[in-house]
Design an enzyme around this catalytic site. Structure first.
Site, PDB file in Angstrom:
ATOM      1  N   PRO A 226       0.788  -1.234   0.000  1.00 28.03           N
ATOM      2  CA  PRO A 226       0.000   0.000   0.000  1.00 28.03           C
ATOM      3  C   PRO A 226       0.820   1.284   0.000  1.00 28.03           C
ATOM      4  CG  PRO A 226       0.025  -1.001   2.169  1.00 28.03           C
ATOM      5  CD  PRO A 226       0.730  -1.961   1.276  1.00 28.03           C
ATOM      6  N   ASP A 249       2.909   1.160 -11.849  1.00 33.81           N
ATOM      7  CA  ASP A 249       1.706   1.983 -11.843  1.00 33.81           C
ATOM      8  C   ASP A 249       1.984   3.297 -11.127  1.00 33.81           C
ATOM      9  OD1 ASP A 249       0.373   0.012 -13.108  1.00 33.81           O
ATOM     10  OD2 ASP A 249      -0.564  -0.820 -11.314  1.00 33.81           O
ATOM     11  N   LYS A 271      -2.019   5.436 -14.392  1.00 34.10           N
ATOM     12  CA  LYS A 271      -3.154   6.263 -14.755  1.00 34.10           C
ATOM     13  C   LYS A 271      -3.745   6.837 -13.485  1.00 34.10           C
ATOM     14  CE  LYS A 271      -6.559   2.590 -14.865  1.00 34.10           C
ATOM     15  NZ  LYS A 271      -7.652   2.021 -15.569  1.00 34.10           N
ATOM     16  N   GLY A 303      -0.331  -2.439  -3.968  1.00 32.70           N
ATOM     17  CA  GLY A 303      -1.084  -3.428  -3.196  1.00 32.70           C
ATOM     18  C   GLY A 303      -0.745  -4.840  -3.621  1.00 32.70           C
ATOM     19  N   ASP A 304      -1.784  -5.622  -3.874  1.00 29.43           N
ATOM     20  CA  ASP A 304      -1.610  -6.982  -4.375  1.00 29.43           C
ATOM     21  C   ASP A 304      -1.933  -6.977  -5.866  1.00 29.43           C
ATOM     22  OD1 ASP A 304      -1.458 -10.012  -3.748  1.00 29.43           O
ATOM     23  OD2 ASP A 304      -3.252  -9.777  -4.975  1.00 29.43           O
ATOM     24  N   MET A 384     -11.441   2.292  -5.163  1.00 28.72           N
ATOM     25  CA  MET A 384     -11.826   3.271  -6.180  1.00 28.72           C
ATOM     26  C   MET A 384     -13.254   3.772  -5.928  1.00 28.72           C
ATOM     27  SD  MET A 384     -10.137   1.271  -9.414  1.00 28.72           S
ATOM     28  CE  MET A 384     -10.560  -0.357  -8.817  1.00 28.72           C
ATOM     29  N   ALA A 413      -3.412   4.951   2.991  1.00 27.27           N
ATOM     30  CA  ALA A 413      -3.203   3.989   4.070  1.00 27.27           C
ATOM     31  C   ALA A 413      -1.752   3.524   4.090  1.00 27.27           C
ATOM     32  CB  ALA A 413      -4.122   2.784   3.866  1.00 27.27           C
TER      33      ALA A 413
HETATM   34  N1  SAH Z   1      -3.975  -3.664  -6.368  1.00 27.24           N
HETATM   35  C1  SAH Z   1      -4.291  -2.589  -5.457  1.00 27.24           C
HETATM   36  C2  SAH Z   1      -5.577  -1.878  -5.834  1.00 27.24           C
HETATM   37  C3  SAH Z   1      -5.497  -1.157  -7.136  1.00 27.24           C
HETATM   38  S1  SAH Z   1      -6.953  -0.266  -7.483  1.00 27.24           S
HETATM   39  C4  SAH Z   1      -4.361  -3.153  -4.036  1.00 27.24           C
HETATM   40  O1  SAH Z   1      -4.336  -4.357  -3.861  1.00 27.24           O
HETATM   41  O2  SAH Z   1      -4.392  -2.360  -3.086  1.00 27.24           O
HETATM   42  C5  SAH Z   1      -6.554   1.325  -6.876  1.00 27.24           C
HETATM   43  C6  SAH Z   1      -7.346   1.641  -5.632  1.00 27.24           C
HETATM   44  O3  SAH Z   1      -6.761   0.977  -4.541  1.00 27.24           O
HETATM   45  C7  SAH Z   1      -7.363   3.078  -5.230  1.00 27.24           C
HETATM   46  O4  SAH Z   1      -8.351   3.807  -5.930  1.00 27.24           O
HETATM   47  C8  SAH Z   1      -7.723   2.984  -3.767  1.00 27.24           C
HETATM   48  O5  SAH Z   1      -9.087   2.720  -3.598  1.00 27.24           O
HETATM   49  C9  SAH Z   1      -6.979   1.736  -3.367  1.00 27.24           C
HETATM   50  N2  SAH Z   1      -5.680   2.020  -2.749  1.00 27.24           N
HETATM   51  C10 SAH Z   1      -4.465   1.632  -3.182  1.00 27.24           C
HETATM   52  N3  SAH Z   1      -3.505   2.016  -2.337  1.00 27.24           N
HETATM   53  C11 SAH Z   1      -4.129   2.663  -1.336  1.00 27.24           C
HETATM   54  C12 SAH Z   1      -3.687   3.293  -0.131  1.00 27.24           C
HETATM   55  N4  SAH Z   1      -2.399   3.332   0.208  1.00 27.24           N
HETATM   56  N5  SAH Z   1      -4.624   3.850   0.677  1.00 27.24           N
HETATM   57  C13 SAH Z   1      -5.917   3.810   0.359  1.00 27.24           C
HETATM   58  N6  SAH Z   1      -6.371   3.229  -0.755  1.00 27.24           N
HETATM   59  C14 SAH Z   1      -5.515   2.658  -1.587  1.00 27.24           C
END
Ligand code: SAH
Length: 464
Positions: A226, A249, A271, A303-304, A384, A413
């Site tokens: 994150p 990304d 994006k 994230g993942d 999102m 986060a």
């Molecule tokens: N693969 C990512 C998600 C990608 S979609 C995962 O597993 O976390 C992108 C969305 O992820 C963002 O619009 C938001 O909703 C969320 N996101 C990703 N990183 C974040 C963070 N550090 N804090 C809060 N939301 C986050």
């Protein structure tokens, strides 16, 4: 950065130092590691300094520093442990054109001496601009422990072998060779047979590598977590460290990209929200193109990679071109947000299941099984979702959700600038609008921050 680190060639250059006490000794211990011509000016010099002079390591002039003493000197140290005397020496040395260091006087110094980890020719310099000497000492101690004393010797032997290694093509093959030498063959040979063993090992290693087939290209689809670099997996770190190409990304934090190998090519295919992006086909083509040249590619996703990451489309492209791939999972935003709230994602008596939802999909705001989501105690992480807050609110209320259902938006986060926006379904769109987040936001439906949840009378806790 006020002080720019450089490595100054002091071979045969003049370095002068005024002072004969402890401060002078501490500086001299460092300076004498170099090949400089050192002259010390001191009426009373510590016995070590006198000994060094006798051994010919430095020249000792037994009088106070005088005009012209720093002529042609690259560096001058004012180290007499007397502020007035140091100021006098510094002014004279500056007038002579030397770069001056005043011990324990940052503002009076044109340069400062870092803490040094010495594995000559490998030298690590640590500076904190005078802000945190304790930190510098700790980093130095950690590095001293991490870098084997033999590193310098291996580097010196390796240096003499560089031209032979030019038989290997530049780039990955040559790097693989050195990687093997420094971290495997070299230390093993040194431990077993000493310095001569290392030279033999280098010869053997080179013929091994000359005989090897070119390494195959590979794409690792890696979760960057994150945002907090410490939430990267060890595997992700290792791959970043070895990557030739990193395709990332927008959401991947800069601190994480910093961990990529210095020579790696970084490609941003990010994006922003609903904005323009590199087309998915182009991302696929980019991965394929690099992997086909034999590159080790890291496709870095926030994230993942398997959570709203369009992973399958990328795997399909790689499969279609017969390119080897692997997936390295990461910590998804929902995990980080829950941790930020002091909450668990599932809780006995509250929710035995939880959902990952997206606020929007290819068709716009995404539809879900709203009816089930409105049941008490439900927990969902909505990715999102910030832009669709009004839509989500409308759907939930329409299907009978309680207006005071907690919803907490977490922005950034796990990052230093994380923000918790505490809200209820009834006020969600207004609360988000008022907070005006600029970073990524995840909505935690059914969860309030731990402290606030303890005071929630109804709904959540009655099921606890
Ligand atoms: N693969 C990512 C998600 C990608 S979609 C995962 O597993 O976390 C992108 C969305 O992820 C963002 O619009 C938001 O909703 C969320 N996101 C990703 N990183 C974040 C963070 N550090 N804090 C809060 N939301 C986050």
């Amino acid at each position: 950065m006020r002080h720019f680190p450089i490595f100054l060639d002091l071979r045969g250059r003049r370095v002068v130092l005024a002072g004969g006490g402890d401060a002078a000794l501490a500086k001299l211990r460092l300076i004498l590691k170099t090949e400089a011509q050192v002259t010390v000016f001191a009426e009373n010099a510590a016995p070590e300094i006198v000994d060094w002079a006798t051994e010919g390591k430095l020249r000792l002039v037994k009088r106070a520093f005088a005009p012209g003493d720093a002529l042609c000197a690259s560096l001058a140290y004012a180290a007499s442990e007397d502020d007035a005397e140091d100021a006098r020496v510094a002014a004279l040395a500056r007038a002579d054109g030397a770069l001056v260091n005043m011990v324990d006087n940052l503002d009076g110094s044109a340069f400062i001496t870092p803490a040094i980890v010495d594995r000559d020719p490998v030298t690590v310099a640590i500076g904190t601009e005078g802000a945190a000497p304790v930190l510098a000492r700790k980093i130095k101690a950690d590095l001293e422990a991490a870098l084997p004393p033999s590193l310098g010797l291996l580097a010196r032997i390796g240096k003499g072998f560089r031209s032979a290694v030019e038989a290997l093509p530049m780039g990955r093959k040559r790097r693989d060779f050195w990687q093997d030498y420094y971290f495997k063959a070299g230390p093993e040979a040194l431990a077993k047979e000493g310095e001569t063993g290392v030279r033999d090992a280098l010869d053997n290693l080179l013929s091994d590598h000359l005989g090897k087939d070119a390494r195959k290209g590979h794409v690792a689809l890696v979760g960057a977590g994150p945002g907090d670099p410490e939430l990267l997996t060890l595997k992700a770190r290792k791959l970043l460290d070895e990557a030739d190409v990193v395709i990332h990304d927008r959401l991947v934090a800069p601190e994480i990209l910093e961990l990529a190998r210095r020579e790696a090519v970084l490609v941003d295919v990010g994006k922003k929200g609903f904005g323009p992006s590199t087309r998915q086909e182009d991302i696929g083509a980019l991965m394929v193109e690099h992997a086909q040249t034999g590159a080790q590619v890291v496709r870095l996703k926030s994230g993942d990679p398997g959570v709203y990451g369009r992973l399958d489309e990328e795997l399909d492209v790689l499969d279609a071109h017969g390119i080897e791939w692997s997936i390295v999972p990461g910590i998804t935003a929902a995990n980080a947000a829950a941790a930020q709230l002091g909450q668990s994602l599932t809780k006995r008596g509250r929710n035995a299941a939880m959902r990952f939802l997206t606020g929007h999909d290819v068709n716009g705001f995404a539809e879900h099984d709203w009816r089930n989501l409105t049941k008490p105690g439900q927990v969902a992480a909505i990715y999102m979702g910030a832009k669709g807050a009004r839509f989500i609110q409308g759907r939930m209320l329409m299907h009978g959700a309680a207006p005071d259902t907690p919803v907490t938006a977490v922005e950034n986060a796990s990052r230093a600038d994380a923000r918790i926006i505490e809200s209820r379904l009834s006020t969600l769109p207004a609360d988000i609008e008022a907070a005006d987040p600029t970073g990524p936001v995840i909505l935690m439906l059914g969860l309030a921050p731990r402290a606030a949840a303890a005071h929630l009378p109804a709904l959540q806790e009655e099921f606890a």
